[in-house]
Design an enzyme around this catalytic site. Structure first.
Site, PDB file in Angstrom:
ATOM      1  N   GLU A 270      -5.866  -4.872   8.082  1.00  0.00           N
ATOM      2  CA  GLU A 270      -4.714  -4.005   8.331  1.00  0.00           C
ATOM      3  C   GLU A 270      -4.588  -3.776   9.831  1.00  0.00           C
ATOM      4  OE1 GLU A 270      -5.279  -0.204   6.507  1.00  0.00           O
ATOM      5  OE2 GLU A 270      -7.087   0.215   7.639  1.00  0.00           O
TER       6      GLU A 270
ATOM      7  N   ASP B 119     -12.083   0.806   1.985  1.00  0.00           N
ATOM      8  CA  ASP B 119     -11.135   0.984   3.091  1.00  0.00           C
ATOM      9  C   ASP B 119     -11.905   1.195   4.400  1.00  0.00           C
ATOM     10  OD1 ASP B 119      -8.698   1.302   4.352  1.00  0.00           O
ATOM     11  OD2 ASP B 119      -8.012   2.912   3.037  1.00  0.00           O
TER      12      ASP B 119
ATOM     13  N   ASN C 125      -4.434   5.045  -2.019  1.00  0.00           N
ATOM     14  CA  ASN C 125      -5.595   5.597  -1.329  1.00  0.00           C
ATOM     15  C   ASN C 125      -6.134   6.755  -2.145  1.00  0.00           C
ATOM     16  OD1 ASN C 125      -5.671   4.252   1.484  1.00  0.00           O
ATOM     17  ND2 ASN C 125      -3.515   4.749   1.116  1.00  0.00           N
TER      18      ASN C 125
ATOM     19  N   GLU D 233      -8.019   2.154  -3.095  1.00  0.00           N
ATOM     20  CA  GLU D 233      -8.703   2.060  -1.797  1.00  0.00           C
ATOM     21  C   GLU D 233      -9.541   3.312  -1.563  1.00  0.00           C
ATOM     22  OE1 GLU D 233      -6.049   1.068   1.386  1.00  0.00           O
ATOM     23  OE2 GLU D 233      -5.338  -0.753   0.380  1.00  0.00           O
TER      24      GLU D 233
ATOM     25  N   GLU E 268       0.861  -1.180   0.000  1.00  0.00           N
ATOM     26  CA  GLU E 268       0.000   0.000   0.000  1.00  0.00           C
ATOM     27  C   GLU E 268       0.896   1.229   0.000  1.00  0.00           C
ATOM     28  OE1 GLU E 268      -2.650   0.515   3.360  1.00  0.00           O
ATOM     29  OE2 GLU E 268      -3.555   2.306   2.469  1.00  0.00           O
TER      30      GLU E 268
HETATM   31  P1  C2E Z   1      -5.371   4.094   5.894  1.00  0.00           P
HETATM   32  O1  C2E Z   1      -5.610   4.007   4.425  1.00  0.00           O
HETATM   33  O2  C2E Z   1      -6.318   3.393   6.794  1.00  0.00           O
HETATM   34  O3  C2E Z   1      -3.869   3.607   6.085  1.00  0.00           O
HETATM   35  C1  C2E Z   1      -3.417   2.797   7.144  1.00  0.00           C
HETATM   36  C2  C2E Z   1      -2.737   3.600   8.212  1.00  0.00           C
HETATM   37  O4  C2E Z   1      -2.427   2.728   9.299  1.00  0.00           O
HETATM   38  C3  C2E Z   1      -1.411   4.216   7.785  1.00  0.00           C
HETATM   39  O5  C2E Z   1      -1.271   5.473   8.441  1.00  0.00           O
HETATM   40  C4  C2E Z   1      -0.403   3.200   8.317  1.00  0.00           C
HETATM   41  O6  C2E Z   1       0.882   3.759   8.561  1.00  0.00           O
HETATM   42  C5  C2E Z   1      -1.058   2.786   9.604  1.00  0.00           C
HETATM   43  N1  C2E Z   1      -0.668   1.442  10.031  1.00  0.00           N
HETATM   44  C6  C2E Z   1      -0.148   0.463   9.269  1.00  0.00           C
HETATM   45  N2  C2E Z   1       0.065  -0.655   9.982  1.00  0.00           N
HETATM   46  C7  C2E Z   1      -0.323  -0.386  11.258  1.00  0.00           C
HETATM   47  C8  C2E Z   1      -0.333  -1.158  12.487  1.00  0.00           C
HETATM   48  O7  C2E Z   1       0.047  -2.323  12.546  1.00  0.00           O
HETATM   49  N3  C2E Z   1      -0.835  -0.523  13.581  1.00  0.00           N
HETATM   50  C9  C2E Z   1      -1.275   0.758  13.552  1.00  0.00           C
HETATM   51  N4  C2E Z   1      -1.741   1.289  14.697  1.00  0.00           N
HETATM   52  N5  C2E Z   1      -1.273   1.511  12.418  1.00  0.00           N
HETATM   53  C10 C2E Z   1      -0.801   0.945  11.279  1.00  0.00           C
HETATM   54  P2  C2E Z   1      -0.810   6.776   7.662  1.00  0.00           P
HETATM   55  O8  C2E Z   1       0.254   6.429   6.677  1.00  0.00           O
HETATM   56  O9  C2E Z   1      -0.547   7.823   8.677  1.00  0.00           O
HETATM   57  O10 C2E Z   1      -2.077   7.162   6.804  1.00  0.00           O
HETATM   58  C11 C2E Z   1      -3.235   7.643   7.419  1.00  0.00           C
HETATM   59  C12 C2E Z   1      -4.346   7.787   6.443  1.00  0.00           C
HETATM   60  O11 C2E Z   1      -4.063   8.815   5.471  1.00  0.00           O
HETATM   61  C13 C2E Z   1      -4.587   6.535   5.602  1.00  0.00           C
HETATM   62  O12 C2E Z   1      -5.346   5.647   6.347  1.00  0.00           O
HETATM   63  C14 C2E Z   1      -5.323   7.106   4.404  1.00  0.00           C
HETATM   64  O13 C2E Z   1      -6.697   7.252   4.685  1.00  0.00           O
HETATM   65  C15 C2E Z   1      -4.701   8.475   4.263  1.00  0.00           C
HETATM   66  N6  C2E Z   1      -3.701   8.437   3.179  1.00  0.00           N
HETATM   67  C16 C2E Z   1      -2.437   7.947   3.195  1.00  0.00           C
HETATM   68  N7  C2E Z   1      -1.837   8.093   1.999  1.00  0.00           N
HETATM   69  C17 C2E Z   1      -2.751   8.679   1.194  1.00  0.00           C
HETATM   70  C18 C2E Z   1      -2.748   9.090  -0.176  1.00  0.00           C
HETATM   71  O14 C2E Z   1      -1.757   8.902  -0.923  1.00  0.00           O
HETATM   72  N8  C2E Z   1      -3.883   9.697  -0.649  1.00  0.00           N
HETATM   73  C19 C2E Z   1      -4.985   9.879   0.116  1.00  0.00           C
HETATM   74  N9  C2E Z   1      -6.067  10.466  -0.430  1.00  0.00           N
HETATM   75  N10 C2E Z   1      -5.036   9.496   1.402  1.00  0.00           N
HETATM   76  C20 C2E Z   1      -3.925   8.902   1.940  1.00  0.00           C
HETATM   77 CA    CA Z   2      -7.793   1.733   6.552  1.00  0.00          CA
HETATM   78 CA    CA Z   3      -5.829   2.514   2.910  1.00  0.00          CA
HETATM   79 CA    CA Z   4      -8.520   5.854   6.637  1.00  0.00          CA
END
Ligand code: C2E
Ligand code: CA
Ligand code: CA
Ligand code: CA
Length: 276
Positions: free
Chosen positions: A234, A177, A115, A147, A58
């Site tokens: 996830e 998602d 995403n 997603e 991802e």
């Molecule tokens: P999401 O799509 O639900 O992504 C999963 C989030 O959970 C990611 O946070 C990831 O670093 C974190 N995560 C992964 N494994 C674990 C785990 O084992 N435990 C816990 N507690 N957390 C874990 P991140 O990278 O801070 O991203 C947050 C949100 O930001 C994402 O949630 C997604 O909704 C959004 N996002 C990230 N990248 C993009 C992007 O390129 N475009 C858009 N539109 N949204 C994005």
């Molecule tokens: Ca998610």
């Molecule tokens: Ca996601």
């Molecule tokens: Ca999310």
């Protein structure tokens, strides 16, 4: 999308985060960051629960901010959306991710997930651009997962559904998602032409100590199987949870126990380590 190589450089690793936009984040600073190539991707591995082997990544956006350091999406995404900059950001993310993916994994059958904010589907140009981008780097749309979160709250549901349907017809995979926490999760299953459900990490991180969470995961997995959808979990933070997911028949898993989101170079190394 422009698939010429603009892949930038983020050095620091993820840190624990506190909510709310970072003080350094303004619409102007985001425009500056877009122009200067400060947005970059980290890649988190996804594995098969049953076999333990890699199935893909991802892509998660980061901002290598000149003063504030490496910023997580929660520090800037909301500002980017409000300021109408999410389309430009998505464009950079998709082209950067596809370039990287094609360079290292074109000859494999691994998947790459992006995403997408449902608010970014303003016109059909999105379909043409992502289709052209995947063609130009020679990656089949079937290997690209989009997603979607928050699709229940778009201002124009008909247009969004139309665009998603056409993406699906073009071969792209669609994933709901954060499944289970949105108020519209169940009706999205009926409405959207999705191929995958992604169980929200809230259920997964608590499973080990909560029988309720375990029952919810079991039910979602069962539901996915009945509907012919692949289920991904996830937030897998320990081996107990990974075994549990394999036992209930969840297809794919992702989480800190398997691999953190990492820079492109480390993600390639991670895959190579798995194969030996
Ligand atoms: P999401 O799509 O639900 O992504 C999963 C989030 O959970 C990611 O946070 C990831 O670093 C974190 N995560 C992964 N494994 C674990 C785990 O084992 N435990 C816990 N507690 N957390 C874990 P991140 O990278 O801070 O991203 C947050 C949100 O930001 C994402 O949630 C997604 O909704 C959004 N996002 C990230 N990248 C993009 C992007 O390129 N475009 C858009 N539109 N949204 C994005
Ligand atoms: Ca998610
Ligand atoms: Ca996601
Ligand atoms: Ca999310």
């Amino acid at each position: 999308f422009d698939t010429s190589d603009t892949s930038a450089h983020a050095k620091p690793s993820d840190t624990d985060y506190e909510p709310k936009a970072h003080p350094a984040v303004s619409p102007d600073s985001i425009v500056q960051g877009l122009n200067d190539g400060q947005f970059t991707l980290h890649y988190q591995p996804v594995i098969s629960c049953a076999a333990g082997t890699p199935v893909g990544f991802e892509a998660l956006v980061r901002w290598s901010h000149p003063q504030a350091g490496l910023l997580l999406p929660q520090h800037f995404l909301a500002v980017a959306e409000t300021a109408g900059l999410i389309d430009r950001l998505s464009e950079i993310i998709v082209s950067q991710g596809l370039m990287w993916f094609s360079r290292h994994f074109r000859e494999t059958d691994l998947l790459l997930a992006f995403n997408l904010s449902a608010h970014s589907f303003h016109g059909d140009s999105f379909i043409d651009r992502i289709a052209a981008a995947s063609r130009s780097v020679d990656i089949a749309p079937e290997r690209i997962v989009l997603e979607l979160s928050d699709t229940g709250r778009v201002s124009d549901p008909t247009t969004t559904l139309n665009i998603l349907t056409r993406l699906r017809v073009n071969g792209f995979q669609l994933s709901i998602d954060d499944f289970g926490i949105g108020y519209s999760s169940m009706s999205e299953l009926l409405r959207l032409p999705c191929t995958t459900i992604k169980i929200d990490r809230k259920f997964v991180t608590t499973a080990k100590h909560s029988e309720e969470a375990q029952k919810i995961i079991t039910s979602i997995t069962d539901l996915g199987r009945r509907l012919g959808l692949r289920v991904t979990a996830e937030g897998v933070e320990d081996d107990w949870t990974l075994s549990f997911l394999a036992t209930v028949g969840c297809a794919y898993a992702q989480g800190y126990f398997i691999g953190r989101p990492m820079e492109g170079k480390s993600a390639v190394e991670w895959v190579n380590q798995q194969e030996h």
